[in-house]
Motif scaffolding. Structure first.
Motif, mmCIF file in Angstrom:
data_model
loop_
_atom_site.group_PDB
_atom_site.id
_atom_site.type_symbol
_atom_site.label_atom_id
_atom_site.label_comp_id
_atom_site.label_asym_id
_atom_site.label_seq_id
_atom_site.Cartn_x
_atom_site.Cartn_y
_atom_site.Cartn_z
ATOM 1 N N SER A 1 3.843 -4.497 2.693
ATOM 2 C CA SER A 1 4.861 -4.016 3.634
ATOM 3 C C SER A 1 4.255 -3.184 4.740
ATOM 4 C CB SER A 1 5.899 -3.166 2.892
ATOM 5 O OG SER A 1 6.587 -3.945 1.962
ATOM 6 N N LYS A 2 4.848 -3.323 5.914
ATOM 7 C CA LYS A 2 4.480 -2.442 7.027
ATOM 8 C C LYS A 2 5.261 -1.141 6.922
ATOM 9 C CE LYS A 2 2.985 -5.911 10.240
ATOM 10 N NZ LYS A 2 3.466 -7.260 10.246
ATOM 11 N N GLY A 3 6.304 -1.160 6.156
ATOM 12 C CA GLY A 3 7.128 0.016 5.946
ATOM 13 C C GLY A 3 8.249 -0.309 4.979
ATOM 14 N N ILE A 4 8.700 0.674 4.283
ATOM 15 C CA ILE A 4 9.815 0.508 3.353
ATOM 16 C C ILE A 4 10.881 1.501 3.778
ATOM 17 C CG2 ILE A 4 10.579 0.720 0.965
ATOM 18 C CD1 ILE A 4 7.690 -0.031 0.165
ATOM 19 N N ASP A 5 12.019 0.984 4.227
ATOM 20 C CA ASP A 5 13.093 1.829 4.723
ATOM 21 C C ASP A 5 14.124 2.173 3.656
ATOM 22 O OD1 ASP A 5 11.988 1.662 7.272
ATOM 23 O OD2 ASP A 5 13.244 -0.029 7.843
ATOM 24 N N VAL B 1 7.614 4.112 -3.557
ATOM 25 C CA VAL B 1 8.057 3.919 -2.169
ATOM 26 C C VAL B 1 8.058 5.224 -1.371
ATOM 27 C CG1 VAL B 1 9.437 1.892 -2.747
ATOM 28 C CG2 VAL B 1 10.564 4.115 -2.541
ATOM 29 N N LEU B 2 8.175 6.362 -2.043
ATOM 30 C CA LEU B 2 8.254 7.634 -1.320
ATOM 31 C C LEU B 2 7.065 7.905 -0.396
ATOM 32 C CD1 LEU B 2 9.994 10.301 -3.565
ATOM 33 C CD2 LEU B 2 10.637 9.524 -1.278
ATOM 34 N N PRO B 3 5.819 7.657 -0.804
ATOM 35 C CA PRO B 3 4.726 7.897 0.136
ATOM 36 C C PRO B 3 4.860 7.085 1.433
ATOM 37 C CG PRO B 3 3.861 7.697 -2.087
ATOM 38 C CD PRO B 3 5.322 7.318 -2.148
ATOM 39 N N HIS B 4 5.342 5.839 1.317
ATOM 40 C CA HIS B 4 5.582 5.014 2.511
ATOM 41 C C HIS B 4 6.657 5.635 3.386
ATOM 42 C CE1 HIS B 4 3.538 1.034 2.719
ATOM 43 N NE2 HIS B 4 3.161 1.388 1.503
ATOM 44 N N MET B 5 7.754 6.031 2.767
ATOM 45 C CA MET B 5 8.855 6.624 3.518
ATOM 46 C C MET B 5 8.413 7.916 4.201
ATOM 47 S SD MET B 5 12.128 5.953 1.039
ATOM 48 C CE MET B 5 12.843 4.314 0.890
ATOM 49 N N ASN C 1 8.278 8.648 8.101
ATOM 50 C CA ASN C 1 9.233 9.703 8.416
ATOM 51 C C ASN C 1 10.678 9.180 8.450
ATOM 52 O OD1 ASN C 1 9.521 12.484 8.764
ATOM 53 N ND2 ASN C 1 9.736 12.258 10.981
ATOM 54 N N PHE C 2 10.994 8.318 7.499
ATOM 55 C CA PHE C 2 12.348 7.782 7.388
ATOM 56 C C PHE C 2 12.499 7.069 6.051
ATOM 57 C CE2 PHE C 2 15.446 4.349 7.631
ATOM 58 C CZ PHE C 2 16.561 5.039 8.077
#
Length: 183
Positions: free
Chosen positions: A29-33, A73-77, A81-82
């Motif tokens: 993932s490039k990001g996990i929202d 997932v928290l480190p990604h979030m 910063n979201f």
């Protein structure tokens, strides 16, 4: 704008496979929202009749897996910063009932976990919401849709998820409880 949606499948009752899958998601993932912890099972019996295997299976799916998914997932979030963490609990996250000791323990625990993580994230644009529906007309507990026609529908819960996701970054909905007006 087109949303980038990746789908992954995994047996969440298998802790090792769940960890392997979430690590794959994080890697790819490039990001996990958004993380929505919606899976759950119940075993309903007198406490004295419950087996340790029942206890372990219910707590694994209803509490340990949401912990692990949140953990990864928290480190990604935080980096992006979201984030939105949504845990589907139950009205059993605050109401005990006969033959529900195991299920209630798992849902009380998930609500407590969510409340604590929310405090850890205070001051960040990562929100934590619990949605606690009453009885929902689904396949839960050996039933099938249509068996409980006066209960909530899965769409009622999904509508609340969408409501939470529609909020701006300043707004955090901590907890939603819903029940059927007919029950």
């Amino acid at each position: 704008m087109t949303a980038n949606l990746n789908l992954y499948s995994c047996d969440l009752t298998d802790i090792s496979l769940s960890i392997e899958t979430i690590l794959q998601v994080v890697r790819e993932s490039k990001g996990i929202d958004i993380l929505i912890n919606n899976a759950g099972i119940g075993k309903f019996a007198l406490a004295e009749d419950l087996e340790l295997d029942h206890w372990n299976r219910v707590l694994t799916l209803n509490l340990t897996i949401p912990f692990l998914l949140t953990k990864y997932v928290l480190p990604h979030m935080k980096r992006q910063n979201f984030g939105r963490l949504i845990h589907i609990t139950s009205d059993a996250d605050h109401i005990g009932f006969a033959e529900g000791s195991l299920y209630c323990a798992s849902k009380f625990g998930l609500r407590g976990f969510a409340d604590s993580v929310r405090q850890e994230l205070k001051g960040t644009p990562i929100t934590v919401t619990t949605i606690g529906p009453g009885r929902v007309d689904t396949f839960f507990n050996g039933k099938k849709p249509g068996d409980r026609p006066i209960s909530l529908n899965a769409d009622d819960v999904a509508d609340q998820v969408m409501h939470v996701l529609s909020q701006g970054q300043r707004c955090e909905i901590e907890r939603i409880y819903l029940k059927s007006t007919f029950e």
